[in-house]
Design a protein around this motif. Structure first.
Motif, PDB file in Angstrom:
ATOM      1  N   MET A  56       0.700  -1.131  -0.501  1.00  0.00           N
ATOM      2  CA  MET A  56       0.066  -0.070   0.288  1.00  0.00           C
ATOM      3  C   MET A  56       1.014   1.244   0.086  1.00  0.00           C
ATOM      4  SD  MET A  56      -3.035   0.805   2.915  1.00  0.00           S
ATOM      5  CE  MET A  56      -4.065   2.021   2.284  1.00  0.00           C
ATOM      6  N   ALA A  57       2.159   1.331   0.897  1.00  0.00           N
ATOM      7  CA  ALA A  57       2.603   2.389   1.106  1.00  0.00           C
ATOM      8  C   ALA A  57       3.623   3.173  -0.700  1.00  0.00           C
ATOM      9  CB  ALA A  57       3.801   2.592   2.201  1.00  0.00           C
ATOM     10  N   THR A  58       3.553   1.813  -0.957  1.00  0.00           N
ATOM     11  CA  THR A  58       4.484   2.374  -2.521  1.00  0.00           C
ATOM     12  C   THR A  58       3.244   2.792  -3.704  1.00  0.00           C
ATOM     13  OG1 THR A  58       3.845   0.407  -3.593  1.00  0.00           O
ATOM     14  CG2 THR A  58       5.785   0.430  -1.791  1.00  0.00           C
ATOM     15  N   ARG A  59       1.857   3.536  -3.090  1.00  0.00           N
ATOM     16  CA  ARG A  59       0.739   2.541  -4.583  1.00  0.00           C
ATOM     17  C   ARG A  59      -0.048   3.961  -4.295  1.00  0.00           C
ATOM     18  NH1 ARG A  59      -1.451  -1.898  -7.110  1.00  0.00           N
ATOM     19  NH2 ARG A  59      -0.066  -3.225  -7.678  1.00  0.00           N
ATOM     20  N   VAL A  60       1.078   4.672  -3.260  1.00  0.00           N
ATOM     21  CA  VAL A  60      -0.299   6.402  -2.927  1.00  0.00           C
ATOM     22  C   VAL A  60      -0.846   7.664  -4.241  1.00  0.00           C
ATOM     23  CG1 VAL A  60      -0.463   8.033  -1.218  1.00  0.00           C
ATOM     24  CG2 VAL A  60      -0.360   5.840  -0.572  1.00  0.00           C
ATOM     25  N   ALA A  61       0.826   6.921  -4.983  1.00  0.00           N
ATOM     26  CA  ALA A  61       0.486   8.674  -5.974  1.00  0.00           C
ATOM     27  C   ALA A  61       0.271   7.950  -7.168  1.00  0.00           C
ATOM     28  CB  ALA A  61       2.238   8.665  -6.574  1.00  0.00           C
ATOM     29  N   SER A  62       0.120   6.750  -7.233  1.00  0.00           N
ATOM     30  CA  SER A  62      -0.627   5.982  -8.465  1.00  0.00           C
ATOM     31  C   SER A  62      -1.954   6.205  -7.654  1.00  0.00           C
ATOM     32  CB  SER A  62      -0.338   3.541  -8.298  1.00  0.00           C
ATOM     33  OG  SER A  62       1.092   4.575  -8.724  1.00  0.00           O
ATOM     34  N   SER A  63      -2.768   6.038  -6.708  1.00  0.00           N
ATOM     35  CA  SER A  63      -3.929   6.233  -6.301  1.00  0.00           C
ATOM     36  C   SER A  63      -3.997   6.932  -7.041  1.00  0.00           C
ATOM     37  CB  SER A  63      -4.412   5.208  -5.143  1.00  0.00           C
ATOM     38  OG  SER A  63      -5.310   6.430  -4.632  1.00  0.00           O
ATOM     39  N   MET A  64      -3.177   8.328  -6.525  1.00  0.00           N
ATOM     40  CA  MET A  64      -4.215   9.621  -7.174  1.00  0.00           C
ATOM     41  C   MET A  64      -3.824   9.348  -8.715  1.00  0.00           C
ATOM     42  SD  MET A  64      -2.569  12.654  -3.993  1.00  0.00           S
ATOM     43  CE  MET A  64      -1.262  11.205  -2.995  1.00  0.00           C
ATOM     44  N   LEU A  65      -3.305   9.828  -9.381  1.00  0.00           N
ATOM     45  CA  LEU A  65      -2.750   9.561 -10.577  1.00  0.00           C
ATOM     46  C   LEU A  65      -3.579   8.782 -11.453  1.00  0.00           C
ATOM     47  CD1 LEU A  65       1.252   9.727 -10.421  1.00  0.00           C
ATOM     48  CD2 LEU A  65      -0.372  11.138 -11.358  1.00  0.00           C
ATOM     49  N   VAL A  66      -4.461   7.807 -10.851  1.00  0.00           N
ATOM     50  CA  VAL A  66      -5.269   7.258 -11.453  1.00  0.00           C
ATOM     51  C   VAL A  66      -6.974   8.075 -11.469  1.00  0.00           C
ATOM     52  CG1 VAL A  66      -6.979   5.136 -11.581  1.00  0.00           C
ATOM     53  CG2 VAL A  66      -4.231   4.237 -11.732  1.00  0.00           C
ATOM     54  N   ALA A  67      -7.006   8.350 -10.073  1.00  0.00           N
ATOM     55  CA  ALA A  67      -8.430   8.837  -9.810  1.00  0.00           C
ATOM     56  C   ALA A  67      -8.713  10.483 -10.887  1.00  0.00           C
ATOM     57  CB  ALA A  67      -8.164   9.446  -8.312  1.00  0.00           C
ATOM     58  N   ALA A  68      -6.660  10.717 -11.472  1.00  0.00           N
ATOM     59  CA  ALA A  68      -6.824  11.788 -11.391  1.00  0.00           C
ATOM     60  C   ALA A  68      -6.977  12.228 -13.706  1.00  0.00           C
ATOM     61  CB  ALA A  68      -5.932  12.769 -11.107  1.00  0.00           C
ATOM     62  N   ASN A  69      -7.131  10.297 -13.871  1.00  0.00           N
ATOM     63  CA  ASN A  69      -7.335  10.638 -15.073  1.00  0.00           C
ATOM     64  C   ASN A  69      -5.740  10.365 -15.845  1.00  0.00           C
ATOM     65  OD1 ASN A  69      -9.458   9.288 -15.329  1.00  0.00           O
ATOM     66  ND2 ASN A  69     -10.671  11.216 -15.421  1.00  0.00           N
ATOM     67  N   LEU A  70      -4.679  10.409 -15.421  1.00  0.00           N
ATOM     68  CA  LEU A  70      -3.070  10.685 -15.334  1.00  0.00           C
ATOM     69  C   LEU A  70      -1.745   9.719 -15.814  1.00  0.00           C
ATOM     70  CD1 LEU A  70      -2.405  14.364 -13.053  1.00  0.00           C
ATOM     71  CD2 LEU A  70      -3.379  13.787 -15.945  1.00  0.00           C
ATOM     72  N   SER A  71      -2.732   8.763 -15.406  1.00  0.00           N
ATOM     73  CA  SER A  71      -1.623   7.524 -15.147  1.00  0.00           C
ATOM     74  C   SER A  71      -1.535   6.664 -16.154  1.00  0.00           C
ATOM     75  CB  SER A  71      -3.326   6.385 -14.639  1.00  0.00           C
ATOM     76  OG  SER A  71      -4.175   5.993 -15.304  1.00  0.00           O
ATOM     77  N   GLN A  72      -1.548   7.241 -17.723  1.00  0.00           N
ATOM     78  CA  GLN A  72      -1.453   6.437 -18.644  1.00  0.00           C
ATOM     79  C   GLN A  72       0.116   7.251 -19.228  1.00  0.00           C
ATOM     80  OE1 GLN A  72      -3.793   7.299 -22.682  1.00  0.00           O
ATOM     81  NE2 GLN A  72      -2.405   6.629 -23.892  1.00  0.00           N
ATOM     82  N   ASP A  73       0.501   8.384 -18.668  1.00  0.00           N
ATOM     83  CA  ASP A  73       1.422   9.042 -19.390  1.00  0.00           C
ATOM     84  C   ASP A  73       2.727   8.936 -17.613  1.00  0.00           C
ATOM     85  OD1 ASP A  73       1.665  10.057 -21.963  1.00  0.00           O
ATOM     86  OD2 ASP A  73      -0.175  11.181 -20.882  1.00  0.00           O
ATOM     87  N   LEU A  74       1.599   8.492 -16.509  1.00  0.00           N
ATOM     88  CA  LEU A  74       2.617   8.600 -15.366  1.00  0.00           C
ATOM     89  C   LEU A  74       2.717   8.047 -14.275  1.00  0.00           C
ATOM     90  CD1 LEU A  74       1.920  12.508 -14.703  1.00  0.00           C
ATOM     91  CD2 LEU A  74       4.181  11.668 -15.421  1.00  0.00           C
ATOM     92  N   VAL A  75       2.471   6.781 -14.722  1.00  0.00           N
ATOM     93  CA  VAL A  75       2.223   5.414 -13.584  1.00  0.00           C
ATOM     94  C   VAL A  75       2.593   4.547 -14.633  1.00  0.00           C
ATOM     95  CG1 VAL A  75       1.375   3.877 -12.808  1.00  0.00           C
ATOM     96  CG2 VAL A  75       0.496   5.983 -12.390  1.00  0.00           C
ATOM     97  N   VAL A  76       4.020   3.923 -14.392  1.00  0.00           N
ATOM     98  CA  VAL A  76       4.728   2.947 -14.680  1.00  0.00           C
ATOM     99  C   VAL A  76       4.739   1.162 -13.778  1.00  0.00           C
ATOM    100  CG1 VAL A  76       5.731   4.334 -16.522  1.00  0.00           C
ATOM    101  CG2 VAL A  76       6.998   2.695 -14.313  1.00  0.00           C
ATOM    102  N   HIS A  77       4.818   0.136 -14.425  1.00  0.00           N
ATOM    103  CA  HIS A  77       4.717  -1.133 -14.280  1.00  0.00           C
ATOM    104  C   HIS A  77       6.468  -1.302 -13.718  1.00  0.00           C
ATOM    105  CE1 HIS A  77       0.950  -0.826 -13.326  1.00  0.00           C
ATOM    106  NE2 HIS A  77       0.340  -0.043 -14.428  1.00  0.00           N
TER     107      HIS A  77
END
Length: 614
Positions: A517-538
């Motif tokens: 959970m502690a690694t995924r908080v920024a991803s949580s916000m980026l997905v909710a803001a519809n910004l994950s396509q360019d700013l969340v990698v795996h």
């Protein structure tokens, strides 16, 4: 023992003299290599000052010895009595910053909480709520209702609650030493009841809260802030429902905490559910069949195992490696498959609150032009500024090498860090010069500032913020995104080196790597803001390539930057406090309805029609 892991660290490091504290624990460990308390603290302090020599071997030793102690405790053995007498070799807060499995972290929290409970005089009997035919009584308990990040983020939350639905109680367990910050004033005005408990011992705190007969209590401390909290909720039953909320990003391992509030990005099923539970989730079997039919079972399993769910993936709605393996039965299942002892209370969008729109309106003028601010911070003009304002405890050796590799690939880029702490600056510069002679001249450090306004303004000087991996940005992610600066993060099982590569670690301890959970908080916000396509990698290869692309492809960077700035007005799921309060209230109501139905706590999804598996 537990005293050395909490109190002694503060005795040595209360003045932030990390070097002297580290020297003391290194000496203790050299005298007795079986002193696991010294080993735990030595690793923690080495990470604080970025002294990374032999870190893999030390972490591996701590993981192996901790697992052995846990096995003896939970299965019975020679070490059981020692643990019951207060001998515990690891602190769950420290473990959140280490690349250990979710299983190992959960077991550490359970063992630690057992010691807390046995050493406590707090009464543990069940407390009935105030009744059913009235508003829901909800209490928030924290030692950080003062000038701390907790109040910084949530002080506007309480005024948005509907008083016809909720009766809100604030329980402050620590004094506001600043003499009444503006945040505390807003909290007092927003909540119906503000109760100052800081002068009371733990037993009296519990007694006072029980007088209000709360239906739901939310723990906003956990083992946070280096484990100094009283943790009254984790060792006592005060309300019929007790919930862990947003500050501590891990399990408490306590039978008195029923739920943890989260979302499907911060805690996807494979990080919290055993195999049978994952299969029971709405849509899980159908999604598994759909992906298998589209890609083929063998290819899909290979792709997910090697690439963390990237094949054919949309960031929000593709099944990740762990979820798929759980459903196909290739994952062990059973108790080791569960990262949390708490049940999940899953909000339909990001669980992480903030108060930014009222604190720093978008039309707030910057008192200094950009070029003057750059000179003020010592940054060179005309360079692409890569930035990380996370404390150095969150930086690991592999990640720092990736950052250096980006500097080598993009000659116009510079790296901007905080002196957080200052003692690690020389170590990081030396590592940079080992990577390439003179590379340290392109790393700039700024002092930590106590003014949130100044910190927010200088964030705008960054072009791209790089998130950390073992423990990511939380409050910092809120600041960065509200400042309109792109934030690149990595989410999933392949975002760094893990102890899964060390064969000597017991299989149970290596069920997961550091994805939690502690690694995924920024991803949580980026997905909710519809910004994950360019700013969340795996994975880290994509992390490096995306950082290079953003730093070297100006039209592409401008496109992403524009999206980030636009999201501040378009992404209500992240920034709309009233909308967040409604979602939050609905989640609490579902937990209460479950209690009234006579059912024990269970995983609750506030929006089952929009289940996100990765």
């Amino acid at each position: 023992d537990m005293v050395s892991i909490t109190t002694l660290r503060y005795d040595c490091a209360g003045d932030k003299n990390w070097g002297a504290s580290l020297e003391a624990f290194e000496k203790a460990y050299s005298l007795d290599p079986n002193n696991d308390g010294a080993l735990n603290n030595m690793i923690y302090l080495r990470k604080r000052v970025c002294k990374w020599e032999s870190m893999d071997a030390l972490e591996q030793r701590l993981a192996t010895r901790t697992h052995a102690a846990q096995k003896a405790y939970f299965d019975g053995g020679d070490e059981v009595e020692g643990v019951r007498n207060g001998q515990v070799n690891a602190h769950p807060w420290v473990f959140l910053y280490l690349p250990f499995s979710a299983y190992l972290k959960r077991r550490t929290a359970e063992m630690y909480n057992t010691v807390l409970s046995q050493n406590s005089a707090v009464l543990k009997e069940y407390a009935q709520g105030g009744g059913f035919k009235r508003r829901l009584r909800v209490g928030f308990v924290s030692s950080d209702f003062r000038r701390k990040a907790t109040s910084y983020l949530c002080h506007r939350l309480f005024e948005h609650f509907d008083r016809e639905v909720l009766e809100v109680f604030i329980y402050a367990t620590y004094p506001d030493e600043k003499g009444g910050s503006e945040w505390v004033k807003v909290i007092r005005e927003g909540a119906e009841h503000y109760v100052d408990l800081h002068t009371m011992p733990a037993e009296k705190m519990v007694e006072r809260m029980r007088k209000d007969k709360p239906d739901i209590l939310l723990d906003m401390d956990g083992y946070a802030n280096e484990g100094e909290r009283a943790n009254t909720l984790s060792i006592a039953r005060i309300a019929p429902i007790q919930i862990m909320y947003f500050v501590y990003m891990g399990t408490l391992g306590s039978k008195y905490i029923d739920y943890i509030i989260t979302d499907n990005v911060a805690t996807p099923p494979h990080l919290a559910l055993a195999r049978a539970e994952a299969l029971a989730l709405p849509g899980a079997r159908a999604e598994a069949r759909r992906l298998e039919g589209f890609y083929g079972a063998r290819a899909l399993r290979r792709g997910i195992r090697l690439h963390g769910g990237r094949y054919g993936a949309t960031t929000e709605q593709t099944m990740g490696r762990g979820a798929w393996v759980a459903m196909k039965g290739e994952w062990g299942g059973g108790p080791q498959a569960v990262a949390h002892t708490e049940k999940l209370l899953v909000m339909p969008s990001t669980f992480f609150p903030n108060s930014m729109p009222t604190m720093m309106p978008l039309n707030t003028p910057d008192p200094r032009p950009r070029h003057i601010s750059q000179n003020w911070e010592g940054l060179p003009a005309g360079r692409f500024v890569l930035c990380s304002f996370n404390k150095h405890l969150k930086i690991d050796p592999g990640l720092f090498q990736v950052w250096l590799n980006v500097l080598v690939r993009v000659p116009t880029a510079v790296l901007w860090l905080l002196r957080f702490p200052a003692q690690s600056e020389d170590a990081l510069r030396e590592i940079a010069n080992q990577r390439q002679y003179g590379l340290s001249s392109r790393i700039f450090f700024s002092n930590f500032v106590d003014s949130w306004q100044e910190n927010f303004r200088r964030l705008k000087l960054a072009d791209l913020v790089l998130d950390t991996t073992v423990y990511g940005a939380h409050t910092g992610a809120v600041d960065v995104l509200w400042a309109g600066v792109p934030l690149l993060t990595c989410m999933g099982s392949y975002c760094g080196d893990t102890l899964d590569d060390h064969q000597s670690v017991p299989e149970e301890a290596a069920t997961f790597n550091f994805d939690h959970m502690a690694t995924r908080v920024a991803s949580s916000m980026l997905v909710a803001a519809n910004l994950s396509q360019d700013l969340v990698v795996h994975n880290m290869e994509d992390y490096f390539n995306q950082a290079v692309r953003l730093a070297s492809d100006q039209p592409y960077y401008d496109h992403v930057h524009t999206q980030v700035k636009a999201a501040r007005t378009e992404a209500g799921a992240v920034w709309d406090g009233r909308q967040y309060a409604r979602r939050f209230t609905h989640s609490l109501q579902l937990a209460w309805e479950n209690l009234l139905s006579g059912e024990p706590p269970r995983h609750i999804y506030a929006d089952k029609e929009n289940l996100l598996l990765e």
